[in-house]
Write a protein that holds these residues in place. Structure first.
Motif, PDB file in Angstrom:
ATOM      1  N   TYR A  94      12.660 -19.667  46.698  1.00  0.00           N
ATOM      2  CA  TYR A  94      11.246 -20.038  46.875  1.00  0.00           C
ATOM      3  C   TYR A  94      10.952 -21.409  46.265  1.00  0.00           C
ATOM      4  N   TRP A  95      11.796 -21.825  45.313  1.00  0.00           N
ATOM      5  CA  TRP A  95      11.596 -23.148  44.703  1.00  0.00           C
ATOM      6  C   TRP A  95      11.667 -24.267  45.740  1.00  0.00           C
ATOM      7  N   LEU A  96      12.394 -23.984  46.838  1.00  0.00           N
ATOM      8  CA  LEU A  96      12.488 -24.978  47.912  1.00  0.00           C
ATOM      9  C   LEU A  96      11.114 -25.307  48.489  1.00  0.00           C
ATOM     10  N   GLY A  97      10.262 -24.277  48.574  1.00  0.00           N
ATOM     11  CA  GLY A  97       8.946 -24.469  49.199  1.00  0.00           C
ATOM     12  C   GLY A  97       7.831 -24.749  48.205  1.00  0.00           C
ATOM     13  N   ALA A  98       8.094 -24.484  46.900  1.00  0.00           N
ATOM     14  CA  ALA A  98       7.016 -24.567  45.901  1.00  0.00           C
ATOM     15  C   ALA A  98       6.367 -25.959  45.861  1.00  0.00           C
ATOM     16  N   SER A  99       7.185 -27.002  45.983  1.00  0.00           N
ATOM     17  CA  SER A  99       6.617 -28.355  45.872  1.00  0.00           C
ATOM     18  C   SER A  99       6.005 -28.830  47.185  1.00  0.00           C
ATOM     19  N   LEU A 100       6.285 -28.112  48.274  1.00  0.00           N
ATOM     20  CA  LEU A 100       5.782 -28.579  49.567  1.00  0.00           C
ATOM     21  C   LEU A 100       4.264 -28.393  49.696  1.00  0.00           C
ATOM     22  N   VAL A 101       3.711 -27.398  48.972  1.00  0.00           N
ATOM     23  CA  VAL A 101       2.260 -27.162  49.036  1.00  0.00           C
ATOM     24  C   VAL A 101       1.495 -28.344  48.427  1.00  0.00           C
ATOM     25  N   PRO A 102       1.808 -28.741  47.160  1.00  0.00           N
ATOM     26  CA  PRO A 102       1.106 -29.929  46.635  1.00  0.00           C
ATOM     27  C   PRO A 102       1.463 -31.207  47.390  1.00  0.00           C
ATOM     28  N   PHE A 103       2.681 -31.259  47.966  1.00  0.00           N
ATOM     29  CA  PHE A 103       3.064 -32.451  48.742  1.00  0.00           C
ATOM     30  C   PHE A 103       2.157 -32.582  49.971  1.00  0.00           C
ATOM     31  N   ALA A 104       1.937 -31.450  50.638  1.00  0.00           N
ATOM     32  CA  ALA A 104       1.049 -31.467  51.816  1.00  0.00           C
ATOM     33  C   ALA A 104      -0.369 -31.845  51.383  1.00  0.00           C
ATOM     34  N   ALA A 105      -0.809 -31.293  50.225  1.00  0.00           N
ATOM     35  CA  ALA A 105      -2.147 -31.604  49.713  1.00  0.00           C
ATOM     36  C   ALA A 105      -2.268 -33.097  49.410  1.00  0.00           C
ATOM     37  N   TRP A 106      -1.219 -33.661  48.822  1.00  0.00           N
ATOM     38  CA  TRP A 106      -1.184 -35.099  48.496  1.00  0.00           C
ATOM     39  C   TRP A 106      -1.371 -35.931  49.772  1.00  0.00           C
ATOM     40  N   LEU A 107      -0.593 -35.606  50.820  1.00  0.00           N
ATOM     41  CA  LEU A 107      -0.696 -36.375  52.066  1.00  0.00           C
ATOM     42  C   LEU A 107      -2.077 -36.220  52.695  1.00  0.00           C
ATOM     43  N   LEU A 108      -2.611 -34.977  52.652  1.00  0.00           N
ATOM     44  CA  LEU A 108      -3.930 -34.735  53.243  1.00  0.00           C
ATOM     45  C   LEU A 108      -5.021 -35.491  52.484  1.00  0.00           C
ATOM     46  N   LEU A 109      -4.951 -35.442  51.155  1.00  0.00           N
ATOM     47  CA  LEU A 109      -5.968 -36.121  50.337  1.00  0.00           C
ATOM     48  C   LEU A 109      -5.873 -37.642  50.508  1.00  0.00           C
ATOM     49  N   SER A 110      -4.637 -38.166  50.558  1.00  0.00           N
ATOM     50  CA  SER A 110      -4.475 -39.609  50.776  1.00  0.00           C
ATOM     51  C   SER A 110      -5.023 -39.988  52.138  1.00  0.00           C
ATOM     52  N   GLY A 111      -4.694 -39.151  53.140  1.00  0.00           N
ATOM     53  CA  GLY A 111      -5.196 -39.408  54.498  1.00  0.00           C
ATOM     54  C   GLY A 111      -6.715 -39.384  54.523  1.00  0.00           C
ATOM     55  N   ALA A 112      -7.307 -38.415  53.809  1.00  0.00           N
ATOM     56  CA  ALA A 112      -8.774 -38.307  53.766  1.00  0.00           C
ATOM     57  C   ALA A 112      -9.383 -39.535  53.098  1.00  0.00           C
ATOM     58  N   GLY A 113      -8.721 -40.016  52.028  1.00  0.00           N
ATOM     59  CA  GLY A 113      -9.197 -41.215  51.333  1.00  0.00           C
ATOM     60  C   GLY A 113      -9.141 -42.438  52.240  1.00  0.00           C
ATOM     61  N   CYS A 114      -8.046 -42.559  52.981  1.00  0.00           N
ATOM     62  CA  CYS A 114      -7.894 -43.691  53.904  1.00  0.00           C
ATOM     63  C   CYS A 114      -8.979 -43.620  54.979  1.00  0.00           C
ATOM     64  N   TYR A 115      -9.235 -42.418  55.472  1.00  0.00           N
ATOM     65  CA  TYR A 115     -10.242 -42.241  56.520  1.00  0.00           C
ATOM     66  C   TYR A 115     -11.630 -42.608  55.991  1.00  0.00           C
ATOM     67  N   ARG A 116     -11.877 -42.190  54.748  1.00  0.00           N
ATOM     68  CA  ARG A 116     -13.169 -42.493  54.110  1.00  0.00           C
ATOM     69  C   ARG A 116     -13.369 -44.011  54.021  1.00  0.00           C
ATOM     70  N   ASP A 117     -12.310 -44.710  53.623  1.00  0.00           N
ATOM     71  CA  ASP A 117     -12.394 -46.165  53.514  1.00  0.00           C
ATOM     72  C   ASP A 117     -12.553 -46.820  54.881  1.00  0.00           C
ATOM     73  N   LEU A 118     -11.904 -46.243  55.869  1.00  0.00           N
ATOM     74  CA  LEU A 118     -11.981 -46.786  57.228  1.00  0.00           C
ATOM     75  C   LEU A 118     -13.424 -46.706  57.735  1.00  0.00           C
ATOM     76  N   VAL A 119     -14.062 -45.562  57.467  1.00  0.00           N
ATOM     77  CA  VAL A 119     -15.454 -45.373  57.892  1.00  0.00           C
ATOM     78  C   VAL A 119     -16.363 -46.322  57.119  1.00  0.00           C
ATOM     79  N   ARG A 120     -16.070 -46.477  55.820  1.00  0.00           N
ATOM     80  CA  ARG A 120     -16.927 -47.269  54.936  1.00  0.00           C
ATOM     81  C   ARG A 120     -16.780 -48.773  55.200  1.00  0.00           C
ATOM     82  N   THR A 121     -15.513 -49.208  55.393  1.00  0.00           N
ATOM     83  CA  THR A 121     -15.294 -50.661  55.468  1.00  0.00           C
ATOM     84  C   THR A 121     -14.963 -51.157  56.868  1.00  0.00           C
ATOM     85  N   GLY A 122     -14.815 -50.271  57.810  1.00  0.00           N
ATOM     86  CA  GLY A 122     -14.508 -50.701  59.172  1.00  0.00           C
ATOM     87  C   GLY A 122     -13.046 -51.085  59.325  1.00  0.00           C
TER      88      GLY A 122
END
Lengths: 218, 185
Positions: A94-122
């Motif tokens: 299970y250790w193989l998958g344990a880090s994949l959950v926060p990794f997915a969260a990291w990518l999603l949160l970074s993506g959300a941040g980029c999207y937020r900036d895109l909307v804000r700054t064009g």
């Protein structure tokens, strides 16, 4: 493999047995390694840090960046710990998958941040930031952190080195990306994020490629 | 999973401390368990015995990774599973690339021509081996004289397979130079 009967092999091995010190539990070994990495990262932070990473996305973005950094740190800690567990035969896969959950969260949160900036700054949200510098930082810091990590993992002479090397690579890349935030006085754009992901792929690919000489598997 | 797991724990812990008798008991006791697990994944008897021996050699190399107090069976089962997969892959690759030629071992048609020459080189050989470094000598003795596989020699000597290969190569090179110097053919 051999024409020697199994009982002769048992005689041979038992007559050549030497005392060995059992490895400490993987959690303890991971803890010591992470503490050493934290010390190294802390030193770099004290000596070189440029900015408050929470302010990189401007007013109102602190929470998002905070969670993003938490996800990076969790990915790093869980991946490094998982590598120490998987290096020992019979420990939970299970250790193989344990880090994949926060990794997915990291990518999603970074993506959300980029999207937020895109909307804000064009269109500025699409522009090329410092992607190449970030890539070089992540790969370079990963090599610095990864070499002693792989050396410590090699003590277990893992019987299945690929997942151990891959998790070790992911862990160091995540910790390097976490450290990068303290030297990153600007918001990550989508292009920068792609650069971060490319750096992670390079580090994981390198560790996977070097698994045999570095981990000396049994 | 394993019937004698408590006893195995004691024996393996004692083996980690260097107790040869306990280690022999441990390896002897776990062999049927290892064989039974290998049989679940492999069909051919020779392949199963190869995996059993490979597992015993791996146990020897990674015995320091067993944490005293934890059950032995999952630790051992993971090693058997890994070595069985390695064996299946190796056999798959071999079957695709190799052909069997039973007379390939003969070098000459005349059987007498294949016999070793009757000269006694033992003394000269011993002298030449005396010039080797201890690790070169150990590598040569285990692999060439005792006819161990590289993996067996690695487990016994503690030298890595790569290091054994290098030491054998250097030892033979050195002995060849000594032979040329002394006029030995």
């Amino acid at each position: 493999m051999t024409n020697r009967p199994t009982n002769q092999l048992i005689d041979l091995l038992s007559s050549n047995v030497k005392p060995v010190a059992p490895l400490p539990p993987p959690l303890a070994r991971a803890g010591v390694t992470l503490a050493a990495m934290a010390l190294l990262g802390g030193l770099a932070f004290v000596l070189l840090h440029e900015s408050n990473p929470l302010q990189s996305r401007g007013p109102g973005g602190e929470g998002l960046v905070g969670f993003e950094m938490l996800a990076m740190l969790a990915t790093g800690i869980l991946a490094v710990t998982g590598a120490f567990f998987l290096a020992i035969p019979g420990r939970s896969r299970y250790w193989l998958g344990a880090s994949l959950v926060p990794f997915a969260a990291w990518l999603l949160l970074s993506g959300a941040g980029c999207y937020r900036d895109l909307v804000r700054t064009g269109p500025a949200g699409w522009q090329l930031g410092h992607s190449m510098d970030c890539m070089i930082f992540i790969v370079g810091a990963s090599l610095l952190l990864g070499a002693p990590l792989l050396w410590r993992l090699s003590r277990a002479t893992p019987i299945d080195p690929l997942p151990v090397a891959a998790l070790g690579g992911l862990g160091t890349a995540a910790l390097a990306a976490f450290l990068l935030q303290f030297f990153h006085p600007f918001a990550v754009t989508f292009i920068d994020l792609a650069g971060h992901i490319a750096a992670i792929i390079i580090v994981v690919g390198l560790t996977a490629l070097l698994k045999r000489p570095m981990l000396r598997p049994a | 999973m394993g019937g004698g797991d408590d006893r195995w724990e004691e024996l393996l812990s004692a083996a980690q401390a260097g107790d040869a008798a306990a280690y022999r008991d441990f390896l002897t006791n776990v062999t049927p368990f290892v064989r039974a697990l290998a049989r679940r994944r492999l069909r051919a008897e020779d392949a199963i015995e190869d995996v059993v021996q490979d597992v015993l050699l791996t146990v020897h190399r990674v015995r320091h990774t067993y944490e005293p107090g934890r059950p032995v069976a999952p630790w051992l089962a993971a090693i058997v599973a890994r070595r069985s997969i390695d064996s299946l892959r190796k056999r798959g690759r071999g079957a695709a690339r190799e052909i069997h030629d039973p007379i390939a071992y003969e070098t000459f048609a005349e059987p007498d021509a294949n016999k070793a020459e009757g000269y006694d080189y033992a003394k000269q050989l011993a002298k030449m081996m005396g010039e080797l470094s201890p690790r070169q000598k150990e590598a040569l003795e285990l692999v060439k004289l005792k006819e161990m596989s590289l993996i067996e020699a690695s487990a016994v000597s503690g030298q890595t397979v790569a290091s054994l290969k290098v030491n054998i190569h250097r030892a033979i090179k050195r002995m060849r130079l000594a032979a040329n110097r002394n006029g030995v053919e």
